[in-house]
Design an enzyme around this catalytic site. Sequence first.
Site, mmCIF file in Angstrom:
data_model
loop_
_atom_site.group_PDB
_atom_site.id
_atom_site.type_symbol
_atom_site.label_atom_id
_atom_site.label_comp_id
_atom_site.label_asym_id
_atom_site.label_seq_id
_atom_site.Cartn_x
_atom_site.Cartn_y
_atom_site.Cartn_z
ATOM 1 C CG HIS A 1 -1.886 0.986 1.403
ATOM 2 N ND1 HIS A 1 -1.634 2.252 1.882
ATOM 3 C CD2 HIS A 1 -3.204 0.953 1.113
ATOM 4 C CE1 HIS A 1 -2.770 2.949 1.892
ATOM 5 N NE2 HIS A 1 -3.738 2.177 1.429
ATOM 6 C CG ASP B 1 0.590 -2.637 6.136
ATOM 7 O OD1 ASP B 1 -0.308 -2.750 6.981
ATOM 8 O OD2 ASP B 1 0.486 -1.957 5.101
ATOM 9 C CD GLN C 1 -6.964 -4.527 4.175
ATOM 10 O OE1 GLN C 1 -7.918 -5.121 4.679
ATOM 11 N NE2 GLN C 1 -7.091 -3.313 3.635
ATOM 12 C CE LYS D 1 -7.327 -0.491 6.311
ATOM 13 N NZ LYS D 1 -8.063 0.182 5.262
ATOM 14 C CB CYS E 1 -3.687 3.261 -1.593
ATOM 15 S SG CYS E 1 -4.888 4.547 -1.314
HETATM 16 N N1 C6P Z 1 -6.227 0.396 2.786
HETATM 17 C C1 C6P Z 1 -8.085 0.018 1.289
HETATM 18 O O1 C6P Z 1 -9.202 0.288 0.851
HETATM 19 P P1 C6P Z 1 -4.909 3.625 7.165
HETATM 20 O O2 C6P Z 1 -5.461 4.491 6.062
HETATM 21 O O3 C6P Z 1 -3.730 4.256 7.850
HETATM 22 O O4 C6P Z 1 -5.952 3.150 8.121
HETATM 23 O O5 C6P Z 1 -4.409 2.274 6.458
HETATM 24 C C2 C6P Z 1 -3.477 2.317 5.427
HETATM 25 C C3 C6P Z 1 -3.249 0.954 4.865
HETATM 26 C C4 C6P Z 1 -2.020 0.352 5.057
HETATM 27 N N2 C6P Z 1 -1.770 -0.895 4.609
HETATM 28 C C5 C6P Z 1 -2.702 -1.611 3.962
HETATM 29 C C6 C6P Z 1 -2.363 -3.005 3.505
HETATM 30 C C7 C6P Z 1 -3.962 -1.059 3.728
HETATM 31 O O6 C6P Z 1 -4.873 -1.793 3.091
HETATM 32 C C8 C6P Z 1 -4.237 0.260 4.164
HETATM 33 C C9 C6P Z 1 -5.572 0.895 3.900
HETATM 34 C C10 C6P Z 1 -7.550 0.865 2.423
HETATM 35 O O7 C6P Z 1 -7.402 -0.909 0.857
HETATM 36 C C11 C6P Z 1 -7.611 2.329 2.120
HETATM 37 S S1 C6P Z 1 -6.692 2.790 0.707
#
Ligand code: C6P
Length: 405
Positions: A121, A198, A201, A224, A361
């Site tokens: 991401h 990371d 997910q 999430k 993203c």
């Molecule tokens: N992905 C998606 O629709 P934040 O925005 O900080 O809560 O998470 C960022 C982020 C980091 N790593 C991974 C693997 C992610 O999937 C995400 C957030 C969302 O896939 C928003 S783009």
Amino acid sequence: MDIHSIRKEFPILKQKNRGKDLIYFDTAATSLKPISVIEAESKFYKEYGGSVHRSVYELGEKATNAFEGSRKKIAHFIGANDPASIVFTKGATESINLVADAWGFQNLNKNDTILITNMEHHSNIVPWQIISEKTGATVKYIESTENGTINVEELENHLNTNVKILAMTHTSNVFGTVNPVKEIIEKAHQHGTLVLLDGCQSTPHIKINVEELDCDFFAFSGHKMLGPTGIGILYGKKDILENMAPYQTGGGMIEDVTMEKSTWTSIPHKFEAGSPFSAQAISLGYAIDFLNQIGDDHIETQKKLTLHALEQLNDINGITIYGNASERIPIISFNVKNIHSLDIAQFLDFEGITLRSGHHCCKPLMNSLGISSCARVSFYVYNTIEEIDIFIEKLNKSIKTILKD
Ligand code: C6P
């Protein structure tokens, strides 16, 4: 709890989307919230009020106890032995920026390599690009395999003593696949390379044990996994966090301040400058209570939902599904030949079904796949087989309608 009892806990499921019954298939972007989490946040403002770690009066003490209690629950939930290794941030993005900036600035120089993958991401790419500009370290990428995972042997080819950190996703937000991170961490450590996972997910869908994984850092977001927005976690091994300089500075993170200089307090507070995200941190604890209450069965249930959806999607003419590893979380990304993914998402929106279309993203991954966007469905504890069947029916209808036009 059976699925009907679970669904009753999510007030938003009574809402309509474009006048139709809501089918929420966008948990990977953000999950729905159970009533206990919504009420926990309002309870904080109604009953505790006081500022965390700053007030001797009873309401302040209540707030501090609830805040630190939540930290303990989170530590337990991800298998961290010591709550001091749990830092509250505003999300996974901030957690990764914290490591890239604070650890990276201290530990990287022009001879060093930062290893990431092509399925990251943007939150796990851009902070490393920025710190590489500041320190002269080089960012290198590992390509994913055809089935959408990182191959351990391929990774080994990239490891050497110059690779100071490997920052990679536990599970892909596009492929939905689970990377073999335990083996990868073992290999990385043989070369003295630290590993940041990371877990944005993976944490909502997989039982996490950071001590067993032996990762050095683990980042995720509360929103999430049934929690509120604006709160996330950085887990770090204690000795590493202790040796890191602070990321942000100000109130709450000092040991002493004079006109000339300042010294820092201990972890985790050293990384929590300013008045903390109290209501959000406390409500995240309630999200964890909810997940604990429904138990690990929900993980199996979602596997079944995903297999059911995959089986039916695979029958659709002209469909490409991205990522087909056997180990996966409930995320499926796809395109249908001659149709833009946005058209599918818009058509289904008018049927009450919410799914995401775009680059998610992950622009470098989209480039590797030779596409600019794809549609994505993602499921969670509140989704049902019936919803998937409706989705497949409406997807088929949308394909027919769009291709006819
Ligand atoms: N992905 C998606 O629709 P934040 O925005 O900080 O809560 O998470 C960022 C982020 C980091 N790593 C991974 C693997 C992610 O999937 C995400 C957030 C969302 O896939 C928003 S783009």
